[in-house]
Enzyme design. Structure first.
Site, PDB file in Angstrom:
ATOM      1  N   ASP A 170       0.839  -1.202   0.000  1.00  0.00           N
ATOM      2  CA  ASP A 170       0.000   0.000   0.000  1.00  0.00           C
ATOM      3  C   ASP A 170       0.877   1.256   0.000  1.00  0.00           C
ATOM      4  OD1 ASP A 170       0.764  -0.071   2.782  1.00  0.00           O
ATOM      5  OD2 ASP A 170      -0.908  -1.453   3.096  1.00  0.00           O
ATOM      6  N   ASP A 173       3.329   4.969 -14.238  1.00  0.00           N
ATOM      7  CA  ASP A 173       3.156   4.088 -15.373  1.00  0.00           C
ATOM      8  C   ASP A 173       1.960   4.594 -16.173  1.00  0.00           C
ATOM      9  OD1 ASP A 173       3.381   1.591 -16.887  1.00  0.00           O
ATOM     10  OD2 ASP A 173       4.290   0.776 -15.068  1.00  0.00           O
ATOM     11  N   ASP A 230       3.774   2.186 -21.023  1.00  0.00           N
ATOM     12  CA  ASP A 230       3.509   0.773 -21.262  1.00  0.00           C
ATOM     13  C   ASP A 230       3.279   0.478 -22.750  1.00  0.00           C
ATOM     14  OD1 ASP A 230       2.892  -1.747 -19.782  1.00  0.00           O
ATOM     15  OD2 ASP A 230       0.980  -1.559 -20.829  1.00  0.00           O
ATOM     16  N   GLU A 254       8.107   1.695 -23.287  1.00  0.00           N
ATOM     17  CA  GLU A 254       8.322   0.250 -23.366  1.00  0.00           C
ATOM     18  C   GLU A 254       7.972  -0.101 -24.809  1.00  0.00           C
ATOM     19  OE1 GLU A 254       6.911  -3.993 -21.412  1.00  0.00           O
ATOM     20  OE2 GLU A 254       5.448  -2.472 -21.927  1.00  0.00           O
ATOM     21  N   HIS A 310       9.130  -6.172 -13.622  1.00  0.00           N
ATOM     22  CA  HIS A 310       8.039  -7.007 -13.105  1.00  0.00           C
ATOM     23  C   HIS A 310       7.566  -8.061 -14.099  1.00  0.00           C
ATOM     24  CE1 HIS A 310       6.312  -4.007 -15.632  1.00  0.00           C
ATOM     25  NE2 HIS A 310       5.186  -4.703 -15.684  1.00  0.00           N
ATOM     26  N   ASP A 311       8.126  -8.059 -15.312  1.00  0.00           N
ATOM     27  CA  ASP A 311       7.727  -9.051 -16.316  1.00  0.00           C
ATOM     28  C   ASP A 311       8.797 -10.120 -16.522  1.00  0.00           C
ATOM     29  OD1 ASP A 311       5.369  -7.661 -16.941  1.00  0.00           O
ATOM     30  OD2 ASP A 311       6.380  -6.440 -18.451  1.00  0.00           O
TER      31      ASP A 311
HETATM   32  C1  GLC Z   1       3.568  -4.359 -20.367  1.00  0.00           C
HETATM   33  C2  GLC Z   1       3.624  -4.563 -18.870  1.00  0.00           C
HETATM   34  C3  GLC Z   1       3.040  -5.893 -18.537  1.00  0.00           C
HETATM   35  C4  GLC Z   1       1.601  -5.890 -18.996  1.00  0.00           C
HETATM   36  C5  GLC Z   1       1.471  -5.521 -20.464  1.00  0.00           C
HETATM   37  C6  GLC Z   1       0.069  -5.157 -20.819  1.00  0.00           C
HETATM   38  O1  GLC Z   1       4.369  -5.242 -21.049  1.00  0.00           O
HETATM   39  O2  GLC Z   1       4.946  -4.419 -18.429  1.00  0.00           O
HETATM   40  O3  GLC Z   1       3.122  -6.195 -17.183  1.00  0.00           O
HETATM   41  O4  GLC Z   1       1.030  -7.140 -18.783  1.00  0.00           O
HETATM   42  O5  GLC Z   1       2.247  -4.406 -20.796  1.00  0.00           O
HETATM   43  O6  GLC Z   1      -0.279  -3.936 -20.223  1.00  0.00           O
END
Ligand code: GLC
Length: 527
Positions: free
Chosen positions: A31, A100, A197, A239, A310-311
């Site tokens: 949180d 993000d 993203d 990204e 995180h991926d």
């Molecule tokens: C990006 C994020 C991932 C997400 C995907 C769809 O690759 O890093 O965690 O699932 O976009 O938003």
């Protein structure tokens, strides 16, 4: 050096995954109060910016990357006022805040989509892509067709990710204005930047059979989004999975006023065949990819230095050795990447050398991609399948952050199976503390401008060892990194130099040095 290299190269960004970072209210999820309580920890580590993965209202089908309201927080994390307070606290510590921005799609619970599916003439219909039948064979990233039939309105809509994540129609100027308004909303609240993203997917090319990004309007859309004078100060990192070096120059050059930089993931795919399978590799497959991209910093571009997010799987488990040499490989990889020219990005847990966890059963996993993969491969040998899942699951980086040996009993996701053994408290109390090494590394980077602004020249890169030089205003440093096998290193190139960082406690460098497994040495050179 151009203006924005000067402004942004000093950044050191730490990525926080809010759901798993720190749980103060005891509900099994992180949180805002938890994040607030750890600002000191982050400041001590030496970071000066944080990137918060999505913390907006979301049904969390994709853990927040399915946004239901871009202007409000998810109640699980706290209120908008608490988030604003968090921004202030970060700023008071000299830490910038990057949010993000998920602009390619929304949640199907977003009011735009709820409206859009009501009828074909709803004013929001055109916010998404609809068709009488699938326009192509595109597959969704989490499996299955990217086109989903909507019973209620009798048409298909496009979703590049989960069925619950309909793609926004960026050809519609209203959509572009909406997203820009969202950017302005947060910028007005003092946010310093955005991680964008899957940004290269906002511009589609429906004629391409195998993908749906990098359409010809991409640069136009990004410029429209971020090109305004009052947004110029923002740090933006895309990204963009499909980006090439050539495209990078088009999108990230200062005069283009689009993105400040974009992640390039090629080096993070080394050792992996797709998300779940291992592939043989050599050290220079990895370093070579990084060097290829770092070279562009000579042309005033910014390069994000990244090992995890995180991926992805934990880097010590993919490229390092998470059993015998966990400390050494975690610190060597960090030394290699973060003393290069670019912007360091650290992912939570990396600073204590967290490895991938291991489970024998799929019930320990939550990630939609992992669960769908498991379903699609169910017929395979169970042990082999679980090995793949353990290797590549996005949950590897998403378990509750282990602050101490108390393993949470109500965590939203099964805790890391080594939580009791590898945690911040134990790491910091250890002689071989990865965190302490990161502190020294980041302090060195901050103290010596050569590591921030200096030219970067590769001395050599072999399958077992690599070295590069940083040089700025007469000061020179050599960064020497060894891989798994001992290597005889001819140290005459750094003769007379002073060791400024070593993960084996080396204090002096002679003429010849046998580098030990995963050894990293940084030398301030005489010449
Ligand atoms: C990006 C994020 C991932 C997400 C995907 C769809 O690759 O890093 O965690 O699932 O976009 O938003």
């Amino acid at each position: 050096m151009n203006g924005y290299q000067k402004d942004f190269l000093p950044l050191v960004v730490y990525q926080i995954y809010p759901r798993s970072f720190c749980d103060v209210n005891g509900d099994g999820m992180g949180d805002f109060a938890g994040i607030e309580s750890k600002i000191g920890y982050l400041a001590d580590l030496g970071v000066n910016a944080v990137w918060l993965s999505p913390c907006f209202r979301s049904p969390k089908i994709d853990n927040g990357y399915d946004v239901a309201d871009f202007r409000d927080t998810d109640a699980d994390y706290g209120s908008l006022d608490e988030l604003k307070q968090l921004f202030q606290s970060f700023h008071a510590h000299g830490i910038k805040v990057i949010l993000d921005l998920v602009a390619n799609h929304t949640s199907n619970r977003h009011e735009w989509f709820i409206e859009a599916r009501k009828s074909k003439d709803n004013p929001y219909r055109n916010y998404y892509y609809w068709a009488k039948k699938p326009l192509n064979e595109w597959q969704a990233c989490f499996g299955g067709s990217a086109w989903e039939y909507d019973e209620a309105s009798g048409e298909y809509y496009l979703h590049s990710y989960a069925v619950e994540q309909p793609d926004l129609n960026w050809t519609n100027p209203k959509v572009r204005q909406e997203v820009k308004d969202v950017v302005k909303f947060w910028a007005n609240l003092g946010v310093d930047g955005f991680r964008c993203d899957v940004l290269d997917q906002i511009a589609k090319d429906f004629s391409k059979p195998d993908g749906n990004g990098n359409g010809e309007k991409l640069d136009e859309y990004i410029h429209e989004l971020f090109g305004d004078e009052d947004l110029r100060h923002l740090f933006t990192v895309g990204e963009c999975w499909g980006i090439s070096l050539e495209k990078y120059r088009q999108t990230c050059a200062e005069e283009k006023r689009e993105l400040k930089c974009s992640f390039c993931f090629e080096h993070m795919l080394v050792g992996q065949n797709g998300q779940f399978e291992k592939k043989p590799f050599t050290f220079d497959d990895f370093t070579g990819k990084v060097y290829e991209w770092v070279a562009m910093t000579k042309d005033d571009l910014l390069y994000p230095l990244v090992l995890e997010n995180h991926d992805r799987s934990r880097i010590v488990s993919v490229l390092g050795n998470d059993k015998t040499y966990r400390y050494e490989s975690a610190t060597m990889l960090a030394t290699f990447i973060y003393l290069l020219k670019g912007i360091p990005f650290l992912y939570q847990g990396q600073e204590i050398g967290l490895p991938n966890p291991h489970y024998d059963d799929i019930s320990a996993f939550d990630d939609i991609e992992t669960v769908n993969y498991y379903r699609a491969h169910r017929g395979e040998n169970h042990a082999d399948l679980m090995q793949k899942i353990n290797f590549g699951s996005r949950d590897n980086g998403r378990r509750m952050f282990p602050w101490d040996e108390n393993v949470p009993t109500n965590a939203w996701l099964t805790p890391h199976n080594r939580h009791g053994e590898i945690n911040v408290k134990r790491d910091r109390a250890s002689k071989k503390s990865v965190y302490a090494f990161y502190q020294k590394l980041l302090a060195l980077r901050k103290a010596e401008q050569a590591f921030i602004y200096g030219d970067c020249n590769v001395l050599f890169s072999t399958s077992g060892c690599t070295a590069y030089k940083r040089e700025w205003k007469g000061k020179k440093f050599a960064v020497i990194c060894n891989y798994a096998q001992p290597t005889e290193f001819d140290a005459r190139v750094v003769k007379g130099g002073k060791v400024v960082l070593s993960n084996y406690g080396v204090e002096e460098i002679g003429e010849r040095l046998t580098l030990r497994p995963y050894e990293a040495v940084v030398v301030k050179c005489e010449k």
